[in-house]
Design a protein around this motif. Structure first.
Motif, PDB file in Angstrom:
ATOM      1  N   VAL A 208     -16.502  -3.023 -10.296  1.00  0.00           N
ATOM      2  CA  VAL A 208     -16.447  -1.896 -11.225  1.00  0.00           C
ATOM      3  C   VAL A 208     -15.015  -1.428 -11.469  1.00  0.00           C
ATOM      4  CG1 VAL A 208     -17.252   0.462 -11.686  1.00  0.00           C
ATOM      5  CG2 VAL A 208     -18.734  -1.134 -10.466  1.00  0.00           C
ATOM      6  N   VAL A 209     -14.216  -1.327 -10.400  1.00  0.00           N
ATOM      7  CA  VAL A 209     -12.837  -0.857 -10.526  1.00  0.00           C
ATOM      8  C   VAL A 209     -11.872  -1.974 -10.160  1.00  0.00           C
ATOM      9  CG1 VAL A 209     -13.517   1.519 -10.063  1.00  0.00           C
ATOM     10  CG2 VAL A 209     -12.757   0.070  -8.175  1.00  0.00           C
ATOM     11  N   ASN A 210     -10.615  -1.827 -10.577  1.00  0.00           N
ATOM     12  CA  ASN A 210      -9.647  -2.905 -10.359  1.00  0.00           C
ATOM     13  C   ASN A 210      -8.937  -2.844  -9.009  1.00  0.00           C
ATOM     14  OD1 ASN A 210      -7.733  -0.864 -10.736  1.00  0.00           O
ATOM     15  ND2 ASN A 210      -7.251  -1.472 -12.835  1.00  0.00           N
ATOM     16  N   GLY A 211      -9.111  -1.772  -8.263  1.00  0.00           N
ATOM     17  CA  GLY A 211      -8.505  -1.677  -6.939  1.00  0.00           C
ATOM     18  C   GLY A 211      -6.994  -1.497  -6.941  1.00  0.00           C
ATOM     19  N   LEU A 212      -6.439  -1.212  -8.091  1.00  0.00           N
ATOM     20  CA  LEU A 212      -4.985  -1.080  -8.191  1.00  0.00           C
ATOM     21  C   LEU A 212      -4.497   0.303  -7.775  1.00  0.00           C
ATOM     22  CD1 LEU A 212      -4.365  -2.893 -11.602  1.00  0.00           C
ATOM     23  CD2 LEU A 212      -3.553  -3.658  -9.357  1.00  0.00           C
ATOM     24  N   GLY A 213      -3.311   0.321  -7.201  1.00  0.00           N
ATOM     25  CA  GLY A 213      -2.614   1.557  -6.903  1.00  0.00           C
ATOM     26  C   GLY A 213      -1.160   1.373  -7.279  1.00  0.00           C
ATOM     27  N   PHE A 214      -0.449   2.476  -7.458  1.00  0.00           N
ATOM     28  CA  PHE A 214       0.909   2.386  -7.983  1.00  0.00           C
ATOM     29  C   PHE A 214       1.869   3.325  -7.277  1.00  0.00           C
ATOM     30  CE2 PHE A 214      -2.036   1.301 -11.405  1.00  0.00           C
ATOM     31  CZ  PHE A 214      -1.536   0.068 -11.816  1.00  0.00           C
TER      32      PHE A 214
ATOM     33  N   ASN B 200      -5.276   4.191  -9.539  1.00  0.00           N
ATOM     34  CA  ASN B 200      -5.167   3.576 -10.870  1.00  0.00           C
ATOM     35  C   ASN B 200      -5.290   4.562 -12.030  1.00  0.00           C
ATOM     36  OD1 ASN B 200      -7.923   4.125 -10.816  1.00  0.00           O
ATOM     37  ND2 ASN B 200      -8.557   1.980 -10.709  1.00  0.00           N
ATOM     38  N   THR B 201      -5.872   5.728 -11.802  1.00  0.00           N
ATOM     39  CA  THR B 201      -6.162   6.628 -12.913  1.00  0.00           C
ATOM     40  C   THR B 201      -5.148   7.745 -13.152  1.00  0.00           C
ATOM     41  OG1 THR B 201      -8.529   6.166 -12.615  1.00  0.00           O
ATOM     42  CG2 THR B 201      -7.960   8.117 -13.899  1.00  0.00           C
TER      43      THR B 201
ATOM     44  N   GLN C 206      -5.200  -1.819 -16.736  1.00  0.00           N
ATOM     45  CA  GLN C 206      -4.970  -0.381 -16.827  1.00  0.00           C
ATOM     46  C   GLN C 206      -5.228   0.143 -18.236  1.00  0.00           C
ATOM     47  OE1 GLN C 206      -5.020   0.436 -13.346  1.00  0.00           O
ATOM     48  NE2 GLN C 206      -3.931   2.116 -14.310  1.00  0.00           N
ATOM     49  N   GLN C 207      -4.946  -0.689 -19.238  1.00  0.00           N
ATOM     50  CA  GLN C 207      -5.198  -0.276 -20.615  1.00  0.00           C
ATOM     51  C   GLN C 207      -6.700  -0.081 -20.847  1.00  0.00           C
ATOM     52  OE1 GLN C 207      -2.669   0.413 -22.962  1.00  0.00           O
ATOM     53  NE2 GLN C 207      -4.450   1.383 -23.909  1.00  0.00           N
TER      54      GLN C 207
END
Length: 330
Positions: free
Chosen positions: A213-219, A93-94, A294-295
């Motif tokens: 704590v984190v959104n668990g997203l990946g791209f 995500n980062t 993400q924002q």
């Protein structure tokens, strides 16, 4: 781009060609150009996408060739996308936030969500640290611009701390593991399969995972030039559909996935078994909720002074491939 970065990219691409599966690239590391086929250059981390697609049996039957380039983490992979050395690659995500802040030429084209337990802050087995609040003043290994970077920032913020309160040691995973196992750092912010490797092989102790704590997203992040090319754009769409199908398959075939993952990376199967359980991912469309989440990450790094200026995450999104989520479920 610096000469050092160019050299690093060339090394990564050479390694990627060498590890490309025989059916994906011609002998001698040549791509599909000789046969007139489109070649999709894919960036990967620890053979994650490559192993997943191979395990699911979805690497065969493409109308295009694939060459693979392996990277140590998301930030150098996106450097390669920005440089035009890679067409598409998977990151957490980062890295897109840091790439956007540096003005990189990238487009986020697909998303998935996985368990936040894959993100971890670890301490050595004999450490006196028992709570995240005790990280103040400590040396903490983390890959700059990685998903672990935000996880660490978010955990510190929750404890009323900032990056100014710790001694960040910006290290890529292999160097961080060496520092962690030798005791030269007090903690390590990292992700799977490195989390499972540290716990199983080095008896690391979990201090905090990413739950809540984190959104668990990946791209999946593509080079705009690749999307502007009709042939590569079609290949990207097919690749994303296959990858989404593989993620759905993996949720009910953890053992098969872990075995292939171990073969592709050289990691012990007990490590990939543990990592696979945390790495199950659900394909999701890139909608307003994803962009908003993400924002928040981008704004947190801006507020901390860890990235220059302000990032408008939506400006780096290309949602034309959102339909792959539906296609993968058919």
């Amino acid at each position: 781009m610096t000469r050092r970065l160019i050299a690093a990219l060339l090394i990564a691409l050479t390694a990627g060609t060498a590890c490309a599966s025989p059916e994906r690239s011609a002998p001698g590391g040549q791509d599909g150009a000789a046969s007139g086929r489109v070649t999709l250059r894919v960036g990967d981390q620890k053979a994650g996408s490559q192993a997943l697609l191979k395990a699911a049996g979805l690497l065969d039957g493409t109308s295009y060739a694939i060459t693979w380039a392996q990277f140590t983490s998301g930030p150098p992979l996106l450097e390669a996308v920005n440089a035009g050395a890679v067409d598409i690659g998977g990151v957490g995500n980062t890295p897109p936030v840091f790439a956007a802040a540096s003005g990189s030429k990238i487009k986020i084209v697909a998303a998935h969500r996985q368990s936040a337990k894959a993100s971890a802050i670890l301490v050595p087995p004999g450490s006196a640290i028992t709570s995240p609040a005790q990280l103040k003043g400590r040396k903490i290994a983390v890959a700059k611009g990685s998903s672990a970077h935000y996880h660490l920032l978010a955990v510190l913020k929750r404890e009323g701390l900032s990056f100014a309160d710790i001694q960040p040691q910006y290290l890529q995973p292999a160097d961080a593991l060496a520092a962690f196992s030798s005791g030269t750092v007090d903690a390590w912010a990292i992700w799977d399969p490195f989390t499972s490797q540290a716990v199983i092989e080095h008896k690391a102790r979990l201090l905090a995972d990413g739950e809540g704590v984190v959104n668990g997203l990946g791209f999946q992040v593509a080079a705009p030039a690749a999307l502007d090319d009709a042939g590569k754009r079609a290949a990207v769409g097919d690749y994303l559909t296959r990858l989404a199908k593989a993620r759905i398959w993996a949720a009910t075939h953890l053992d098969e996935w872990a075995k292939v993952w171990a073969r592709e990376t050289g990691l012990p199967v007990e490590v990939t078994n543990a990592a696979a359980a945390n790495a199950v991912a659900t394909p999701v469309v890139i909608d307003d909720s994803v962009v908003s989440s993400q924002q928040e990450i981008a704004d947190a790094f801006t507020a901390e002074g860890l990235i220059p200026g302000t990032v408008v995450f939506s400006q780096f999104v290309d949602d034309r491939f959102n339909d792959v989520v539906g296609k993968a479920q058919r």
